[in-house]
Design an enzyme around this catalytic site. Structure first.
Site, mmCIF file in Angstrom:
data_model
loop_
_atom_site.group_PDB
_atom_site.id
_atom_site.type_symbol
_atom_site.label_atom_id
_atom_site.label_comp_id
_atom_site.label_asym_id
_atom_site.label_seq_id
_atom_site.Cartn_x
_atom_site.Cartn_y
_atom_site.Cartn_z
ATOM 1 N N ASP A 92 -1.338 12.945 1.895
ATOM 2 C CA ASP A 92 -1.027 13.201 0.495
ATOM 3 C C ASP A 92 0.298 12.478 0.240
ATOM 4 O OD1 ASP A 92 -0.018 14.143 -1.834
ATOM 5 O OD2 ASP A 92 -0.497 16.257 -1.455
ATOM 6 N N LYS A 147 0.027 -5.421 -9.441
ATOM 7 C CA LYS A 147 0.203 -5.212 -10.859
ATOM 8 C C LYS A 147 -0.670 -4.035 -11.302
ATOM 9 C CE LYS A 147 -2.809 -7.555 -13.912
ATOM 10 N NZ LYS A 147 -4.152 -7.094 -13.693
ATOM 11 N N HIS A 177 -2.437 -12.127 -8.497
ATOM 12 C CA HIS A 177 -3.364 -12.816 -7.593
ATOM 13 C C HIS A 177 -3.695 -14.227 -8.086
ATOM 14 C CE1 HIS A 177 -6.643 -11.454 -10.282
ATOM 15 N NE2 HIS A 177 -7.371 -12.407 -9.722
ATOM 16 N N LYS A 181 -4.501 -18.409 -6.006
ATOM 17 C CA LYS A 181 -5.681 -19.278 -6.134
ATOM 18 C C LYS A 181 -5.280 -20.708 -5.768
ATOM 19 C CE LYS A 181 -7.847 -16.551 -9.811
ATOM 20 N NZ LYS A 181 -9.199 -16.171 -9.453
ATOM 21 N N ASP A 234 -3.306 -6.552 -19.371
ATOM 22 C CA ASP A 234 -4.122 -6.817 -18.182
ATOM 23 C C ASP A 234 -4.084 -8.295 -17.780
ATOM 24 O OD1 ASP A 234 -6.030 -5.898 -16.214
ATOM 25 O OD2 ASP A 234 -7.583 -6.965 -17.330
ATOM 26 N N HIS A 239 -1.166 -12.973 -15.551
ATOM 27 C CA HIS A 239 -1.854 -14.210 -15.154
ATOM 28 C C HIS A 239 -1.628 -15.356 -16.148
ATOM 29 C CE1 HIS A 239 -3.594 -11.399 -12.466
ATOM 30 N NE2 HIS A 239 -4.619 -11.047 -13.196
ATOM 31 N N LYS A 339 -12.863 -10.753 -22.386
ATOM 32 C CA LYS A 339 -14.004 -10.253 -21.616
ATOM 33 C C LYS A 339 -15.267 -10.467 -22.443
ATOM 34 C CE LYS A 339 -11.157 -7.541 -18.852
ATOM 35 N NZ LYS A 339 -10.495 -8.508 -17.997
ATOM 36 N N LYS A 344 -17.781 -17.352 -17.079
ATOM 37 C CA LYS A 344 -16.509 -17.216 -16.361
ATOM 38 C C LYS A 344 -15.934 -18.608 -16.219
ATOM 39 C CE LYS A 344 -14.220 -15.114 -12.445
ATOM 40 N NZ LYS A 344 -13.190 -14.410 -13.178
HETATM 41 C C1 BG6 Z 1 -7.377 -8.723 -12.852
HETATM 42 C C2 BG6 Z 1 -7.661 -7.965 -14.109
HETATM 43 O O1 BG6 Z 1 -6.007 -8.808 -12.624
HETATM 44 O O2 BG6 Z 1 -7.910 -10.045 -12.961
HETATM 45 C C3 BG6 Z 1 -9.157 -7.925 -14.385
HETATM 46 O O3 BG6 Z 1 -7.176 -6.632 -13.984
HETATM 47 C C4 BG6 Z 1 -9.728 -9.321 -14.392
HETATM 48 O O4 BG6 Z 1 -9.433 -7.284 -15.632
HETATM 49 C C5 BG6 Z 1 -9.328 -10.081 -13.146
HETATM 50 O O5 BG6 Z 1 -11.142 -9.206 -14.455
HETATM 51 C C6 BG6 Z 1 -9.742 -11.535 -13.229
HETATM 52 O O6 BG6 Z 1 -9.488 -12.151 -11.998
HETATM 53 P P1 BG6 Z 1 -10.380 -13.369 -11.488
HETATM 54 O O7 BG6 Z 1 -9.757 -13.746 -10.190
HETATM 55 O O8 BG6 Z 1 -11.775 -12.851 -11.353
HETATM 56 O O9 BG6 Z 1 -10.275 -14.438 -12.532
#
Ligand code: BG6
Length: 491
Positions: A92, A147, A177, A181, A234, A239, A339, A344
């Site tokens: 915990d 984050k 993240h 990449k 987000d 990003h 979204k 993508k």
């Molecule tokens: C995340 C977001 O940080 O990045 C998500 O919280 C998003 O909402 C994602 O879908 C997108 O990452 P990637 O690497 O799939 O482009």
């Protein structure tokens, strides 16, 4: 990636049974194992509240690896070797005394300690304090945090202060993240290894820049988190602004973490603040309605599981951003992310200005701008649109636009491109901070984004609805069309 490291690491993974750990972190560690990059003797302590034991967790993780690792990359013997490194600890996070057990684990060996907080950010402070009182931290401990760091400037300061009370900045690895990449790191190579671009990278030669990060998925069952965040917190605060910084920053003196981060901060400080009177022309927010995604009908945001059907949270944002400095004065950056868009796709398009004096057919003037298209995902690579003479005797000096094309998978027969988390975990193990975000970057980004959110809260229009499977509200097209431009769709 690079040569193996011999440093033995002990990783304490908080939130080990959560979605991020299961979907991204364990598969990334597995890939490092597969690549021979985990030093012998490295261990992972998976920490969570759930009543389980090590055997049950290993079994569960094997199933997760089978699910989340691509079938052609899943090797059971490697997974078995990897899972032997994993032990499980019930804890915990508020139980200060319970942390004593972590210290016993840590001191069994003299390994480099990495603490990975894949827990909600509201827990960072208490975990850091409890680790400290249990003597689990030394000045060599590295701490990785995810984050979002807060939901605005003020809350991010609280979290940063809590972490800062226990760890120095050089110990903190804040993850975005996108910085892990390959193609995002490649922006640094593209810009600073090619003098060809270095001399063209400013307001004398570039008319405008587009950054699109589109996703076809919706919120994937994350209503609880997403509805409080929205696309601006987000994706834009982190990003998108990181991508913008990498495109806009001045050349760093070297590749050290602070040299790169100093230059990114200068860009963030130079972002023109979006005032209420700029909202109509520079900001569009949208929310997806029902429609189709990859050929299948999908519900709207307000019909998602757990939805509050009066929510005004945005799932799409388009912005016209100005950077007030010598390099970028007068060069708008149009950025959009959403979204439930048609596909993508993450790409950056640098639109160069036309040649100063045009001597060709006036009908072809619209072709006159060179474009550099940087594809971050999928189909990673880049394409430079240049003009040549159209071939053939009867064509005279008709122009034709064609690409100089570099597709990483074909041109370099690239080996597998590692997932961002593999790269980031690897860099943490090596102690390199250059792909992680410094405190002042996070805070400057919040300061700029907070202003937009404040304008919305002060009575801005509600988000405009767009059908799932389209490129967002028409207002985002109008925003760029007003400037005599259009979004680049590589049809
Ligand atoms: C995340 C977001 O940080 O990045 C998500 O919280 C998003 O909402 C994602 O879908 C997108 O990452 P990637 O690497 O799939 O482009």
């Amino acid at each position: 990636m690079a040569n193996r490291i011999t440093t033995r690491c002990d990783i304490m993974l908080f939130g080990a049974m959560g979605d991020l750990a299961q979907r991204k972190l364990f598969p990334a560690f597995y890939q490092l194992e597969r690549a021979g990059l985990l030093a012998d003797g490295s261990r992972i302590l998976a920490i969570a509240r759930r009543e389980l034991d090590t055997a049950a967790v290993r079994k569960h993780l094997m199933e997760r690896l089978e699910k989340y690792v691509k079938p052609e990359e899943f090797e059971r013997p490697v997974a078995e070797t990897f899972l032997r490194r994993v032990e499980y600890q019930i804890l915990d996070f508020h139980d200060e005394e319970g942390f004593g057990v972590l210290n016993s684990w840590r001191t069994e060996y003299d390994n480099q300690l990495i603490v990975y907080l894949a827990s909600p950010p509201s827990m960072y402070g208490v975990i850091a304090r409890n680790l400290s009182s249990a003597s689990c931290c030394t000045e060599n401990t590295r701490v990785v945090v995810e984050k979002p760091i807060g939901h605005d400037l003020e809350s991010s300061r609280v979290i940063n202060d809590e972490l800062g009370a226990v760890y120095s900045e050089s110990q903190l690895f804040r993850i975005d993240h996108y910085l892990g990449k390959e193609t995002v790191q490649n922006l640094i190579a593209l810009r600073f290894a090619n003098n060809l671009f270095a001399s063209q990278w400013d307001q004398n030669h570039i008319s405008h820049v587009e950054i699109t990060v589109a996703e076809s998925v919706g919120i994937e069952g994350r209503w609880g988190y997403f509805d409080k965040a929205g696309q601006i917190r987000d994706m834009i605060q982190n990003h998108m602004l990181q991508l913008l910084c990498l495109i806009a920053m001045d050349p760093p003196a070297d590749l050290s973490a602070d040299s790169i981060r100093d230059e990114k901060v200068k860009v963030l400080k130079a972002l023109r603040s979006i005032t209420p009177d700029m909202m109509d022309t520079c900001v569009v927010r949208g929310q997806y309605a029902a429609g189709a995604s990859t050929g299948k009908p999908v519900p709207g945001y307000l019909e998602e599981e757990g939805a509050n059907n009066r929510s005004e949270t945005e799932t799409f944002v388009a912005l016209k951003v100005e950077i007030d400095n010598w390099r970028w004065s007068g060069v708008p950056f149009y950025i959009r992310t959403g979204k439930r868009l048609p596909e993508k796709l993450s790409q950056i398009i640098i639109h160069f200005k036309p040649a100063p004096h045009y001597i060709f057919d006036p009908d072809q003037r619209h072709l006159a701008n060179n474009k550099l298209i940087i594809r971050l995902q999928p189909d990673e690579g880049m394409s430079l649109k240049i003009l040549t003479k159209d071939q053939g005797l009867h064509k005279g000096m008709r122009l034709r636009q064609g690409p100089l094309e570099l597709t990483f998978s074909e041109t370099f027969e690239a080996e597998r491109i590692p997932d961002a988390y593999e790269r980031l975990l690897w860099e943490v193990m090596k102690g390199n901070q250059y792909l992680f975000v410094r405190r002042d970057e996070v805070e400057h980004a919040w300061r700029w984004v907070d202003r937009i959110i404040q304008n919305w809260n002060d009575g801005g229009d509600p988000p405009k609805r767009y059908a799932s499977g389209t490129w967002g509200p028409v207002a985002s097209i109008a925003m760029i069309t007003r400037d005599g431009r259009s979004w680049y769709e590589d049809a």
